[in-house]
Design a protein around this motif. Structure first.
Motif, PDB file in Angstrom:
ATOM      1  N   UNK A  96      -4.506   1.223  54.276  1.00 18.97           N
ATOM      2  CA  UNK A  96      -5.810   1.607  54.543  1.00 18.97           C
ATOM      3  C   UNK A  96      -6.207   2.882  54.046  1.00 18.97           C
ATOM      4  N   UNK A  97      -5.538   3.897  53.794  1.00 20.92           N
ATOM      5  CA  UNK A  97      -5.781   5.227  53.213  1.00 20.92           C
ATOM      6  C   UNK A  97      -5.693   5.157  51.426  1.00 20.92           C
ATOM      7  N   UNK A  98      -5.451   4.119  50.981  1.00 26.82           N
ATOM      8  CA  UNK A  98      -4.968   4.052  49.567  1.00 26.82           C
ATOM      9  C   UNK A  98      -6.256   4.255  48.865  1.00 26.82           C
ATOM     10  N   UNK A  99      -6.186   5.070  47.730  1.00 30.58           N
ATOM     11  CA  UNK A  99      -7.511   5.296  46.974  1.00 30.58           C
ATOM     12  C   UNK A  99      -6.865   5.980  45.811  1.00 30.58           C
ATOM     13  N   UNK A 100      -6.553   4.981  44.547  1.00 29.68           N
ATOM     14  CA  UNK A 100      -5.800   5.661  43.361  1.00 29.68           C
ATOM     15  C   UNK A 100      -6.844   6.622  42.920  1.00 29.68           C
ATOM     16  N   UNK A 101      -8.033   6.388  42.657  1.00 32.47           N
ATOM     17  CA  UNK A 101      -9.095   7.366  42.132  1.00 32.47           C
ATOM     18  C   UNK A 101      -8.769   8.778  42.740  1.00 32.47           C
ATOM     19  N   UNK A 102      -8.455   8.977  43.994  1.00 30.22           N
ATOM     20  CA  UNK A 102      -7.999   9.975  44.979  1.00 30.22           C
ATOM     21  C   UNK A 102      -6.634  10.544  44.861  1.00 30.22           C
ATOM     22  N   UNK A 103      -5.743   9.614  44.263  1.00 32.47           N
ATOM     23  CA  UNK A 103      -4.437  10.103  44.090  1.00 32.47           C
ATOM     24  C   UNK A 103      -3.741   9.724  45.202  1.00 32.47           C
ATOM     25  N   UNK A 104      -4.047   8.606  45.965  1.00 36.70           N
ATOM     26  CA  UNK A 104      -3.339   8.183  46.973  1.00 36.70           C
ATOM     27  C   UNK A 104      -2.870   6.824  46.554  1.00 36.70           C
ATOM     28  N   UNK A 105      -1.536   6.538  46.828  1.00 36.42           N
ATOM     29  CA  UNK A 105      -0.997   5.025  46.488  1.00 36.42           C
ATOM     30  C   UNK A 105      -0.550   4.546  47.769  1.00 36.42           C
ATOM     31  N   UNK A 106      -0.721   3.223  47.781  1.00 33.90           N
ATOM     32  CA  UNK A 106      -0.071   2.557  48.982  1.00 33.90           C
ATOM     33  C   UNK A 106       1.207   2.113  49.072  1.00 33.90           C
ATOM     34  N   UNK A 107       1.946   2.343  50.135  1.00 33.28           N
ATOM     35  CA  UNK A 107       3.326   2.016  50.205  1.00 33.28           C
ATOM     36  C   UNK A 107       3.681   0.439  49.899  1.00 33.28           C
ATOM     37  N   UNK A 108       2.384  -0.435  50.020  1.00 35.61           N
ATOM     38  CA  UNK A 108       2.508  -1.705  49.561  1.00 35.61           C
ATOM     39  C   UNK A 108       2.051  -2.112  48.203  1.00 35.61           C
ATOM     40  N   UNK A 109       2.369  -1.046  47.282  1.00 34.81           N
ATOM     41  CA  UNK A 109       2.181  -1.318  46.016  1.00 34.81           C
ATOM     42  C   UNK A 109       3.572  -1.208  45.305  1.00 34.81           C
ATOM     43  N   UNK A 110       3.869  -1.690  44.061  1.00 33.86           N
ATOM     44  CA  UNK A 110       5.143  -1.442  43.384  1.00 33.86           C
ATOM     45  C   UNK A 110       5.679  -0.192  43.503  1.00 33.86           C
ATOM     46  N   UNK A 111       4.873   0.857  42.658  1.00 37.49           N
ATOM     47  CA  UNK A 111       5.224   2.109  42.519  1.00 37.49           C
ATOM     48  C   UNK A 111       5.606   3.023  43.920  1.00 37.49           C
ATOM     49  N   UNK A 112       4.696   2.571  44.687  1.00 34.33           N
ATOM     50  CA  UNK A 112       4.780   3.133  46.340  1.00 34.33           C
ATOM     51  C   UNK A 112       6.080   3.004  46.645  1.00 34.33           C
ATOM     52  N   UNK A 113       6.445   1.523  46.641  1.00 28.27           N
ATOM     53  CA  UNK A 113       7.485   1.246  47.442  1.00 28.27           C
ATOM     54  C   UNK A 113       8.879   1.586  46.653  1.00 28.27           C
ATOM     55  N   UNK A 114       8.732   1.807  45.501  1.00 24.03           N
ATOM     56  CA  UNK A 114       9.897   2.645  44.611  1.00 24.03           C
ATOM     57  C   UNK A 114      10.144   3.852  44.878  1.00 24.03           C
ATOM     58  N   UNK A 115       9.123   4.628  45.337  1.00 23.82           N
ATOM     59  CA  UNK A 115       9.173   6.091  45.677  1.00 23.82           C
ATOM     60  C   UNK A 115       9.944   6.655  46.701  1.00 23.82           C
ATOM     61  N   UNK A 116       9.661   5.556  47.767  1.00 27.39           N
ATOM     62  CA  UNK A 116      10.258   5.948  49.062  1.00 27.39           C
ATOM     63  C   UNK A 116      11.484   6.305  49.309  1.00 27.39           C
ATOM     64  N   UNK A 117      11.736   7.294  49.815  1.00 23.47           N
ATOM     65  CA  UNK A 117      13.138   7.750  50.288  1.00 23.47           C
ATOM     66  C   UNK A 117      13.946   8.531  49.185  1.00 23.47           C
ATOM     67  N   UNK A 118      13.393   8.766  48.044  1.00 25.16           N
ATOM     68  CA  UNK A 118      14.036   9.599  46.951  1.00 25.16           C
ATOM     69  C   UNK A 118      13.882  11.035  47.168  1.00 25.16           C
ATOM     70  N   UNK A 119      14.772  11.772  46.220  1.00 22.84           N
ATOM     71  CA  UNK A 119      14.345  13.242  46.269  1.00 22.84           C
ATOM     72  C   UNK A 119      14.541  13.693  44.832  1.00 22.84           C
ATOM     73  N   UNK A 120      13.929  15.078  44.538  1.00 19.93           N
ATOM     74  CA  UNK A 120      13.955  15.360  43.221  1.00 19.93           C
ATOM     75  C   UNK A 120      15.099  15.226  42.509  1.00 19.93           C
ATOM     76  N   UNK A 121      15.138  14.782  41.196  1.00 19.25           N
ATOM     77  CA  UNK A 121      16.164  14.694  40.523  1.00 19.25           C
ATOM     78  C   UNK A 121      16.781  13.109  40.325  1.00 19.25           C
ATOM     79  N   UNK A 122      16.234  12.601  41.538  1.00 18.26           N
ATOM     80  CA  UNK A 122      16.717  11.119  41.428  1.00 18.26           C
ATOM     81  C   UNK A 122      15.916  10.177  40.658  1.00 18.26           C
ATOM     82  N   UNK A 123      16.401   9.177  40.000  1.00 18.66           N
ATOM     83  CA  UNK A 123      15.639   8.190  39.424  1.00 18.66           C
ATOM     84  C   UNK A 123      15.850   6.845  39.905  1.00 18.66           C
TER      85      UNK A 123
END
Length: 134
Positions: A86-113
């Motif tokens: 409900x807060x997602x707005x790609x123009x404003x730089x907010x990506x949904x956890x229900x997007x592929x990229x958003x889901x992929x980022x969850x739980x990671x730390x700097x340096x991880x890929x």
């Protein structure tokens, strides 16, 4: 003789208890609409180390985190905030956890890929550069 390249193991991840529960519920609700994302999110929650909210290190991508990352396929650097749909707005730089990229980022730390599918079904490496908590 054919050689098979071993799939790269996904890096270890951590998720806050409240995020794991809420994201799990969202994924289950989205199974019919977004089957690929729902399946990936549920798999990530299942493999994650789920920690008490107060015990999640500040450099781990969680909900509301601002994440600077590189899409290694294109070398594109992006900075996005991970939010609920409900807060997602790609123009404003907010990506949904229900997007592929958003889901992929969850739980990671700097340096991880992580090698993660895009909408076309190709695997892309997403590498975390920086994480800030909102």
């Amino acid at each position: 003789m054919t050689t098979h390249r071993k799939a790269r193991a996904r890096p270890p991840i951590q998720i806050r208890e409240t995020d794991a529960e809420r994201i799990g519920n969202l994924a289950i609700e989205a199974e019919e609409r977004l089957p690929q994302v729902a399946e990936l999110l549920l798999a990530e929650i299942n493999r994650a180390k789920v920690v008490q909210d107060s015990r999640l290190p500040g450099d781990v991508v969680a909900m509301q985190s601002i994440v600077k990352f590189v899409d290694e396929a294109s070398d594109a650097e992006r900075t996005l905030q991970l939010v609920y749909p409900q807060a997602a707005d790609i123009e404003a730089g907010r990506i949904s956890i229900l997007s592929l990229v958003g889901a992929g980022l969850l739980g990671l730390r700097p340096g991880q890929s992580i090698s993660w599918p895009d909408r076309a079904g190709k695997q892309r490496a997403l590498r975390i550069m920086e994480v800030n908590q909102e």
